[in-house]
Design a protein around this motif. Structure first.
Motif, PDB file in Angstrom:
ATOM      1  N   GLY A  97     -87.220 -61.496  -1.997  1.00  0.00           N
ATOM      2  CA  GLY A  97     -86.125 -62.445  -1.658  1.00  0.00           C
ATOM      3  C   GLY A  97     -85.102 -62.136  -0.723  1.00  0.00           C
ATOM      4  N   GLN A  98     -85.362 -60.901  -0.177  1.00  0.00           N
ATOM      5  CA  GLN A  98     -84.295 -60.703   0.921  1.00  0.00           C
ATOM      6  C   GLN A  98     -84.729 -60.791   2.325  1.00  0.00           C
ATOM      7  N   THR A  99     -83.836 -61.453   3.235  1.00  0.00           N
ATOM      8  CA  THR A  99     -84.149 -61.620   4.696  1.00  0.00           C
ATOM      9  C   THR A  99     -84.856 -60.401   5.338  1.00  0.00           C
ATOM     10  N   ILE A 100     -85.872 -60.527   6.133  1.00  0.00           N
ATOM     11  CA  ILE A 100     -86.422 -59.553   6.819  1.00  0.00           C
ATOM     12  C   ILE A 100     -86.433 -59.819   8.320  1.00  0.00           C
ATOM     13  N   THR A 101     -85.844 -58.717   8.949  1.00  0.00           N
ATOM     14  CA  THR A 101     -85.688 -59.108  10.398  1.00  0.00           C
ATOM     15  C   THR A 101     -86.720 -58.269  11.104  1.00  0.00           C
ATOM     16  N   LEU A 102     -87.067 -58.763  12.377  1.00  0.00           N
ATOM     17  CA  LEU A 102     -88.021 -58.025  13.047  1.00  0.00           C
ATOM     18  C   LEU A 102     -87.526 -57.880  14.499  1.00  0.00           C
TER      19      LEU A 102
END
Length: 173
Positions: A97-102
């Protein structure tokens, strides 16, 4: 031109030249040794499932609070993000449920060691319906979903390849 004006111009030119040399040395130093990353608090928890992937402690963003009431996920919803091609092949990040940054930045959830990736390249986040969305963050070389360059935040189908440079990422159950 008077001697005083000529001397002041020479000293000004010398100062600008030294300023340029100092800035150039700092840029080379940061390229060689990277930037310093500091922890912002004891709440953050870094775990590395494999290789360079990071997961932050699952914070509950406002749009996710209603969805997590029973603690159950939607049937058929993806549970992990898997790197299927590139230098991080086999890396898995659990979707909580968390934002994943790339990107190439050291504070990204998945740090990409790819010449075609920007420091803040893309992000993957859940919407209110539990669907995962991929958004390009203004990268130079673009983010592709199924060979289509993204221009707006787009829902990700299960198993659809997300390409960032030479890295391919997929959502899986």
């Amino acid at each position: 031109m008077s001697e005083l004006t000529l001397t002041v111009m020479r000293l000004g030119f010398l100062a600008v030249l030294w300023l340029f040399v100092i800035v150039a040395v700092q840029v080379i130093r940061s390229d060689l040794f990277g930037t310093r990353v500091t922890q912002r608090g004891s709440r953050r928890q870094d775990t590395r499932p494999q290789q360079n992937a990071r997961q932050a402690a699952p914070a509950t963003p406002p749009q996710q609070r209603g969805q997590q009431g029973g603690g159950r996920q939607r049937r058929g919803a993806p549970t992990k993000l898997v790197v299927s091609e590139g230098t991080l092949t086999g890396t898995t990040v659990a979707l909580q449920g968390q934002t994943i940054t790339l990107g190439r930045a050291h504070d990204s959830t998945i740090v990409l060691d790819d010449d075609y990736a920007s420091s803040r390249h893309a992000r993957i986040y859940p919407d209110r319906d539990g669907q995962w969305i991929v958004e390009d963050l203004g990268s130079t070389n673009g983010t592709y979903l199924d060979r289509t360059r993204l221009t707006t935040p787009t829902p990700i189908p299960l198993g659809a390849p997300i390409r960032i440079g030479k890295t391919v990422i997929e959502l899986r159950k």
